[in-house]
Design an enzyme around this catalytic site. Sequence first.
Site, PDB file in Angstrom:
ATOM      1  CG  MET A   1     -10.071  -1.025  22.684  1.00 18.59           C
ATOM      2  SD  MET A   1     -11.384  -0.747  21.500  1.00 18.59           S
ATOM      3  CE  MET A   1     -11.849  -2.413  21.107  1.00 18.59           C
TER       4      MET A   1
ATOM      5  CG  HIS B   1      -7.455 -11.368  27.124  1.00 22.37           C
ATOM      6  ND1 HIS B   1      -6.289 -11.510  26.421  1.00 22.37           N
ATOM      7  CD2 HIS B   1      -8.303 -10.703  26.303  1.00 22.37           C
ATOM      8  CE1 HIS B   1      -6.427 -10.998  25.221  1.00 22.37           C
ATOM      9  NE2 HIS B   1      -7.644 -10.475  25.116  1.00 22.37           N
TER      10      HIS B   1
ATOM     11  N   GLY C   1      -3.538 -12.318  27.007  1.00 19.26           N
ATOM     12  CA  GLY C   1      -2.907 -11.748  25.816  1.00 19.26           C
ATOM     13  C   GLY C   1      -2.360 -10.362  26.134  1.00 19.26           C
ATOM     14  CG  HIS C   2      -5.059  -7.148  26.902  1.00 23.06           C
ATOM     15  ND1 HIS C   2      -6.254  -7.799  27.060  1.00 23.06           N
ATOM     16  CD2 HIS C   2      -5.209  -6.325  25.830  1.00 23.06           C
ATOM     17  CE1 HIS C   2      -7.106  -7.387  26.127  1.00 23.06           C
ATOM     18  NE2 HIS C   2      -6.499  -6.489  25.369  1.00 23.06           N
TER      19      HIS C   2
ATOM     20  CD  GLN D   1      -5.010  -2.756  16.503  1.00 20.25           C
ATOM     21  OE1 GLN D   1      -6.135  -2.308  16.461  1.00 20.25           O
ATOM     22  NE2 GLN D   1      -4.513  -3.280  17.606  1.00 20.25           N
TER      23      GLN D   1
ATOM     24  CE  LYS E   1      -5.595 -17.160  27.530  1.00 16.81           C
ATOM     25  NZ  LYS E   1      -6.183 -17.471  28.821  1.00 16.81           N
ATOM     26  CB  SER E   2     -10.630 -12.483  21.634  1.00 19.01           C
ATOM     27  OG  SER E   2     -11.532 -11.438  21.327  1.00 19.01           O
TER      28      SER E   2
END
Length: 282
Positions: free
Chosen positions: A31, A35, A37-38, A154, A185-186
């Site tokens: 989305m 960060h 994490g992605h 998810q 991380k979010s």
Amino acid sequence: MIKITTAAEETREVITEWKRQGLSVGFVPTMGFLHEGHKSLIDKAAKDNDRVAVSVFVNPMQFSPNEDLDKYPRDFAADTKLCEESGADLIFHPTPEELYPDGFCSFVDMTGPTAELCGKSRPIHFRGVCTVVNKLFNIIQPDRAYFGQKDAQQLAVIRRMVKDLNMPVEVIGCPIIREADGLAKSSRNKYLSEDERKAALILSKTIFMGEKMLKNGEKSISALLEAMRKNIEAEPLAKIDYVDAVDADSIRKIDAVQGRVLVAIAVYIGKTRLIDNFIFEA
Ligand code: PAF
């Protein structure tokens, strides 16, 4: 140069050409507001595949009217830079009208693994996630798709959907990436004020505490959850949404420490709802 598409049709054409050349395709749905994490997902996809596609789409269908759709953080220029640096080849960045044109009325819904945890407090969330991921899989037709373990429910839901609906995609879960002080991380960490950022550490601290209890031999799920709840309640800025333990694959409630145990929490820090979890293999 990375290719950016906004239309499903054009995206399909790019992917079809890759496939015609016999190239494998890894896919990272996001989305945006990317960060580390992605980045870890994109890096892994780039390692495993000849080509990598990333989607950047804040999916309205997975937000309830009272949630943060309008203020969800966006920074497409920074996302593009991160994708380029991580070796992605394509960003699919559609508008809501592109994915949900007038007259749209087909959905992918799921019972079972969506009933507990986030499914309880966000009743329409997984229908939105399953629908958009299904659409994105149809457009991108990836060989492999990458999801973070931070959204453990998810990940289990997507695995179930792919299995149930015979989708020809290998789903790959990747570890949670944390800040140096432990906070997972979010993109939503951006909402936190300075005081809330400090208070948010209660999530990772509680996760580490719970993990240690199970590693040290705690056998009672209720004692584990009670200790974790107490820990969170001691933080004045924190309000518990849930603290729960389920089977990591079926997301069914468990009352004994057996198999793959997913211990997951959702906590409001001020108005920001954050999640964290760990998996314990008994
Ligand atoms: O995890 C997310 O960012 C979203 O739920 C996803 C998988 C991109 C679907 O909108």
